[in-house]
Design an enzyme around this catalytic site. Structure first.
Site, short mmCIF file in Angstrom:
data_model
loop_
_atom_site.label_atom_id
_atom_site.label_comp_id
_atom_site.label_asym_id
_atom_site.label_seq_id
_atom_site.Cartn_x
_atom_site.Cartn_y
_atom_site.Cartn_z
N HIS A 120 -28.51 -34.31 -0.24
CA HIS A 120 -27.79 -33.10 0.17
C HIS A 120 -28.81 -31.97 0.26
O HIS A 120 -29.81 -31.97 -0.48
CB HIS A 120 -26.75 -32.80 -0.92
CG HIS A 120 -25.78 -31.71 -0.63
ND1 HIS A 120 -26.11 -30.39 -0.72
CD2 HIS A 120 -24.48 -31.75 -0.25
CE1 HIS A 120 -25.03 -29.65 -0.43
NE2 HIS A 120 -24.04 -30.45 -0.14
N ASP A 197 -29.12 -35.69 -9.14
CA ASP A 197 -28.00 -34.91 -8.60
C ASP A 197 -26.77 -35.80 -8.72
O ASP A 197 -26.59 -36.75 -7.95
CB ASP A 197 -28.31 -34.56 -7.14
CG ASP A 197 -27.09 -33.99 -6.41
OD1 ASP A 197 -26.02 -33.89 -7.02
OD2 ASP A 197 -27.24 -33.65 -5.21
N GLN A 200 -21.73 -36.30 -6.81
CA GLN A 200 -20.73 -37.24 -6.28
C GLN A 200 -20.44 -38.40 -7.23
O GLN A 200 -19.53 -39.18 -6.97
CB GLN A 200 -21.21 -37.81 -4.92
CG GLN A 200 -21.26 -36.80 -3.80
CD GLN A 200 -19.88 -36.26 -3.40
OE1 GLN A 200 -18.84 -36.85 -3.68
NE2 GLN A 200 -19.87 -35.11 -2.75
N LYS A 223 -15.57 -30.78 -8.32
CA LYS A 223 -15.42 -32.11 -7.69
C LYS A 223 -14.78 -33.11 -8.65
O LYS A 223 -14.69 -34.30 -8.35
CB LYS A 223 -16.79 -32.62 -7.23
CG LYS A 223 -17.39 -31.79 -6.07
CD LYS A 223 -18.67 -32.43 -5.58
CE LYS A 223 -19.53 -31.49 -4.76
NZ LYS A 223 -19.03 -31.26 -3.42
N CYS A 363 -24.10 -31.21 5.21
CA CYS A 363 -25.24 -30.68 4.44
C CYS A 363 -26.32 -31.74 4.22
O CYS A 363 -26.93 -31.80 3.13
CB CYS A 363 -24.81 -30.09 3.10
SG CYS A 363 -23.72 -28.70 3.25
C1 LIG Z 1 -24.61 -34.89 -3.45
C2 LIG Z 1 -24.30 -33.43 -3.53
N1 LIG Z 1 -25.19 -32.60 -4.09
C3 LIG Z 1 -24.97 -31.28 -4.20
C4 LIG Z 1 -23.81 -30.72 -3.74
C5 LIG Z 1 -23.59 -29.25 -3.89
O1 LIG Z 1 -22.52 -29.02 -4.77
P1 LIG Z 1 -21.97 -27.54 -5.00
O2 LIG Z 1 -21.64 -27.01 -3.63
O3 LIG Z 1 -20.77 -27.72 -5.85
O4 LIG Z 1 -23.05 -26.76 -5.66
C6 LIG Z 1 -22.85 -31.53 -3.12
C7 LIG Z 1 -21.63 -30.95 -2.55
O5 LIG Z 1 -20.96 -31.50 -1.72
C8 LIG Z 1 -23.10 -32.92 -3.03
O6 LIG Z 1 -22.22 -33.75 -2.47
#
Ligand SMILES: Cc1ncc(COP(=O)(O)O)c(C=O)c1O
Length: 408
Positions: A120, A197, A200, A223, A363
């Site tokens: 992401h 990270d 998900q 999430k 993203c």
């Molecule tokens: C794999 C991953 N990393 C980071 C993020 C960013 O999360 P947030 O927007 O809650 O900071 C997301 C959001 O969809 C994601 O799917």
């Protein structure tokens, strides 16, 4: 296990969109909130609202207890070894930015950061910016035809210049679960920071940061049925002790004089300003809620749904489905393209029937470049979704496809 009873907990599921029942298949972006979480936030504001740390009165003490209980729940949820390893941030994005700024204190020109092509943007740009500031080198692990990374390539990538390996536990596009436990084992004896990270994965998979041997881990409450505006930065205690804070102000200090300051002990050292109090109450309630159902039950149920959706989607002509074919190695999201139907058109057609999915680059522009596309559609499931919803979604997809096949 009967999951239909849990739908009652989510008031938003009673909504109609264009006269249809709401079908929420955008859980990878954010999940809906049960009454238990909404009530915990309201209860906090109605009965406990007060600042913490500096309030030597009953209300302030009660508020502090709620905050600390929330952190204890997070600590147990991810099997951290101590409460001091849990820092609250605004979400995964802020956690990853924090981690990059923390590790900036221990990198020098020419050092290497290893990422994967499935990250992401939140797990790319903070490292790009760090690389720019400190003249570091970014390396991306390639993906095979099912979007999998190879541990062999990771081993080949690691040199004595490698300082950081950062990757998602589960991809928000491919759904693939990366072998982070094996990678943690591999990196154990190396002088490399391992950052995960888990945005998900935390809503779906039981996490054990100690077994994973990650140095840092990031995720968002929203999430996993929790509120927006709060996320977690987990860091190994000895590292959080070693590094200086990256944000400064009230709440994180020991002593302040005109020209110098000392830091509070963990975890306050990394939490400048008024903490996320009502959000912490909501996150605590979300963890209690998920625990009451059992994450392993949620995983089993959403895997069954994913398997069903995958097999129904696979029957559609001219559909491209991304990520691994092995459902066991996936979280409950499926990204696809219907040939001849732009994902934004598809989303609008589905919206007219009350179905929410996501369309666009998700993203993950570098990943989409690798997949040879610039836009994809993603349906992502959670514990309140049903097989009947999937049937209606598939039927609407087929109708949309027919419309475009006849039109053009
Ligand atoms: C794999 C991953 N990393 C980071 C993020 C960013 O999360 P947030 O927007 O809650 O900071 C997301 C959001 O969809 C994601 O799917």
């Amino acid at each position: 296990m009967d999951f239909s009873k849990y739908r009652e907990d989510f008031p938003i599921l009673k909504r109609k969109i264009s006269g249809n029942d709401l079908i929420f298949f955008d859980n990878g972006a954010t999940t809906q909130k049960p009454n238990q979480v909404i009530d915990a936030i309201t209860d906090y504001y109605k009965n406990y609202n007060s600042n913490i740390h500096r309030s030597v009165y009953t209300l302030g003490n009660e508020s502090e207890k709620i905050y600390e209980e929330s952190k204890q729940l997070v600590k147990e949820f991810i099997k951290a070894s101590s409460y001091e390893e849990i820092i609250y941030t605004s979400g995964t994005t802020e956690s990853l930015n924090f981690i990059a700024r923390i590790l900036e204190q221990d990198v020098s020109e020419g050092d290497e950061i290893i990422l994967t092509y499935m990250e992401h943007h939140a797990n790319i740009i903070p490292w790009q910016q760090l690389a720019k500031r400190k003249n570091l080198v970014l390396k991306y692990l390639e993906l095979d035809e099912e979007g999998r990374i190879s541990i062999k390539q990771l081993e080949e990538f690691i040199t004595d210049k490698t300082k950081i390996v950062s990757m998602c536990h589960a991809s928000n596009v491919l759904g693939n679960i990366n072998p982070v436990y094996k990678i943690g084992e591999l990196l154990k004896d190396k002088d490399v920071y391992f950052v995960v990270d888990a945005a998900q994965s935390v809503p779906h998979l039981k996490i054990d940061v100690q077994k994973m041997n990650c140095d840092f881990l990031a995720f968002s409450a929203h999430k996993m049925c929790g509120p927006t505006g709060i996320g977690v930065l987990y860091g190994k205690k000895h590292l959080l002790e070693k590094f200086d804070p990256v944000e400064f102000g009230g709440g994180m200090i020991g002593i302040v004089e005109e020209t110098l300051a000392t830091w509070a002990i963990l975890p306050d050292k990394f939490e400048a300003g008024t903490p996320l109090l009502a959000q912490a109450a909501g996150l605590g309630a979300a963890i209690k809620y998920l625990d009451s159902i059992g994450l392993e039950n949620i995983e089993k149920y959403t895997k069954e749904l994913t398997e069903y959706m995958y097999s129904e989607l696979s029957k559609i002509d001219n559909i491209e489905i991304y990520g691994t074919k092995n459902i066991e190695d996936r979280v409950s999201l499926i990204t696809f393209n219907l040939v001849g139907v732009h994902p934004h058109d598809l989303t609008s057609f589905l919206d007219a029937k009350g179905i929410c999915i996501r369309a666009g680059h998700q993203c993950t522009q570098p990943l989409l470049g690798k997949l040879g596309t610039y836009s994809v559609a993603r349906a992502s499931l959670y514990l309140y979704n049903t097989k009947e919803e999937i049937d209606f979604f598939i039927q609407t997809l087929k109708e949309t496809k027919e419309f475009f096949d006849n039109e053009f």
